[in-house]
Write a protein that holds these residues in place. Structure first.
Motif, PDB file in Angstrom:
ATOM      1  N   PRO A 251       0.786  -1.242   0.000  1.00  0.00           N
ATOM      2  CA  PRO A 251       0.000   0.000   0.000  1.00  0.00           C
ATOM      3  C   PRO A 251       0.819   1.294   0.000  1.00  0.00           C
ATOM      4  O   PRO A 251       0.239   2.376   0.141  1.00  0.00           O
ATOM      5  N   LEU A 252       2.136   1.216  -0.168  1.00  0.00           N
ATOM      6  CA  LEU A 252       2.908   2.447  -0.276  1.00  0.00           C
ATOM      7  C   LEU A 252       2.657   3.070  -1.653  1.00  0.00           C
ATOM      8  O   LEU A 252       2.753   2.385  -2.670  1.00  0.00           O
ATOM      9  N   PRO A 253       2.338   4.356  -1.724  1.00  0.00           N
ATOM     10  CA  PRO A 253       2.172   5.007  -3.027  1.00  0.00           C
ATOM     11  C   PRO A 253       3.482   4.951  -3.808  1.00  0.00           C
ATOM     12  O   PRO A 253       4.549   5.286  -3.284  1.00  0.00           O
TER      13      PRO A 253
ATOM     14  N   VAL B 242       4.273  13.031   3.906  1.00  0.00           N
ATOM     15  CA  VAL B 242       4.898  11.813   3.388  1.00  0.00           C
ATOM     16  C   VAL B 242       6.381  12.066   3.143  1.00  0.00           C
ATOM     17  O   VAL B 242       6.795  13.183   2.817  1.00  0.00           O
ATOM     18  N   TYR B 243       7.171  11.032   3.346  1.00  0.00           N
ATOM     19  CA  TYR B 243       8.553  11.026   2.894  1.00  0.00           C
ATOM     20  C   TYR B 243       8.563  10.408   1.501  1.00  0.00           C
ATOM     21  O   TYR B 243       7.797   9.478   1.220  1.00  0.00           O
ATOM     22  N   PHE B 244       9.419  10.926   0.628  1.00  0.00           N
ATOM     23  CA  PHE B 244       9.542  10.312  -0.693  1.00  0.00           C
ATOM     24  C   PHE B 244      10.999   9.943  -0.947  1.00  0.00           C
ATOM     25  O   PHE B 244      11.921  10.594  -0.479  1.00  0.00           O
TER      26      PHE B 244
ATOM     27  N   ARG C 184       6.137   7.188   1.679  1.00  0.00           N
ATOM     28  CA  ARG C 184       5.749   6.496   2.903  1.00  0.00           C
ATOM     29  C   ARG C 184       5.325   7.532   3.937  1.00  0.00           C
ATOM     30  O   ARG C 184       5.765   8.689   3.885  1.00  0.00           O
ATOM     31  N   PRO C 185       4.467   7.162   4.858  1.00  0.00           N
ATOM     32  CA  PRO C 185       3.961   8.130   5.846  1.00  0.00           C
ATOM     33  C   PRO C 185       5.078   8.643   6.746  1.00  0.00           C
ATOM     34  O   PRO C 185       5.980   7.898   7.138  1.00  0.00           O
TER      35      PRO C 185
ATOM     36  N   ASP D 134       2.681   8.535  12.543  1.00  0.00           N
ATOM     37  CA  ASP D 134       1.515   7.667  12.750  1.00  0.00           C
ATOM     38  C   ASP D 134       0.233   8.299  12.237  1.00  0.00           C
ATOM     39  O   ASP D 134      -0.619   7.617  11.648  1.00  0.00           O
ATOM     40  N   ALA D 135       0.065   9.599  12.461  1.00  0.00           N
ATOM     41  CA  ALA D 135      -1.146  10.272  11.985  1.00  0.00           C
ATOM     42  C   ALA D 135      -1.216  10.230  10.465  1.00  0.00           C
ATOM     43  O   ALA D 135      -2.294  10.036   9.883  1.00  0.00           O
ATOM     44  N   SER D 136      -0.075  10.413   9.811  1.00  0.00           N
ATOM     45  CA  SER D 136      -0.043  10.366   8.350  1.00  0.00           C
ATOM     46  C   SER D 136      -0.312   8.954   7.843  1.00  0.00           C
ATOM     47  O   SER D 136      -0.961   8.762   6.809  1.00  0.00           O
ATOM     48  N   ARG D 137       0.197   7.957   8.583  1.00  0.00           N
ATOM     49  CA  ARG D 137      -0.076   6.570   8.199  1.00  0.00           C
ATOM     50  C   ARG D 137      -1.579   6.287   8.253  1.00  0.00           C
ATOM     51  O   ARG D 137      -2.137   5.640   7.355  1.00  0.00           O
TER      52      ARG D 137
END
Length: 283
Positions: A125-127, A245-247, A264-265, A268-271
């Motif tokens: 599920p990682l973009p 997100v980190y890219f 990736r998030p 935790d809130a971003s996840r």
């Protein structure tokens, strides 16, 4: 913009802006404020630091179709204290950065995209998405499409371009919390891509379209060059709110013109926000 997309003219403009950004005091040179009509170093000072003639520096800055040798490029890079990304850009403009013989973005895309497309799908599920040097999106998973405001369902394939989405899509104007930084990074990447592929007509046409945007034109004129392969972005998503997100951008060994982008998030809130986004049916 047409003049800017000539390598000799851009090389001259690049050298001039880098010279003007330097502080004479950093080189132990007197400022002589009243006699300095322009900021930065004088051409003769750059020539002396690089060990070349001032006439040659003048001709280079005037974009008079010269092809400086590798020794001259290296000397000017040291004299102007170019950062690594700037040095690479200078090498590309001067046509001194080697590329594999016979390499063609269009020829290699089909061969490389298929296995990498499967990898993009497996990263869910990682973009994730696969792009080429023009920023065309060659493959993507559903999570990346949703992160980028459902470009897959709302835009034709001809608009599946990450730079176009960022710079030209109206819905993205308020999407990034720090849009100015994101635009600056995007423009710097486009500039570096053009220097590496100055004869790519499709890329030149894309830049011409981008130049109709005031933000792009303003930042392009400043001449910044930086390739940022990793970092973070905070977005305001209309469905799940604000998150970060980190890219990470990876280059496959088999094709220098393709990039795998993975998000990736950041916390935790971003996840949780990305999980909600993945679970939401596409519009």
């Amino acid at each position: 913009m047409s003049d800017t997309l000539e390598p000799a003219r851009e090389l001259g403009a690049f050298l001039r802006t880098r010279r003007e950004r330097l502080n004479p005091r950093d080189f132990g040179l007197p400022e002589r404020r009243q006699s300095r009509r322009t900021p930065g170093l004088r051409r003769e000072e750059v020539a002396e630091l690089a060990g070349i003639s001032i006439d040659y520096v003048v001709r280079l800055e005037q974009g008079r179709g010269l092809h400086p040798s590798m020794n001259v490029v290296e000397a000017l890079a040291r004299a102007l204290r170019l950062a690594p990304d700037e040095r690479t850009y200078f090498l590309d403009l001067a046509r001194h950065r080697s590329r594999p013989a016979g390499e063609s973005a269009t020829a290699t895309a089909t061969a490389t995209a298929a296995p990498l497309a499967r990898l993009v799908a497996d990263l869910s599920p990682l973009p994730a998405m696969l792009i080429n040097h023009r920023f065309d999106i060659l493959a993507f998973n559903p999570e990346m499409a949703r992160l980028q405001l459902d470009f897959d369902t709302r835009l034709p394939p001809s608009r599946h371009n990450s730079a176009w989405l960022c710079l030209m899509r109206p819905e993205m104007r308020d999407y990034y919390l720090d849009r100015d930084r994101v635009v600056r990074e995007g423009v710097a990447h486009v500039r570096a891509a053009w220097a590496a592929h100055p004869h790519d007509r499709a890329l030149a046409d894309l830049i011409a379209e981008f130049s109709t945007d005031e933000d792009f034109a303003r930042v392009w004129a400043e001449g910044d060059v930086k390739s940022n392969g990793r970092g973070s972005k905070t977005v305001r998503h209309p469905e799940v709110g604000t998150f970060s997100v980190y890219f990470e951008t990876l280059a496959p060994l088999g094709d220098q013109d393709q990039r795998l982008v993975i998000c990736r998030p950041a916390d935790d809130a971003s996840r949780a926000a990305l999980d909600r986004l993945s679970a939401t049916p596409a519009a």
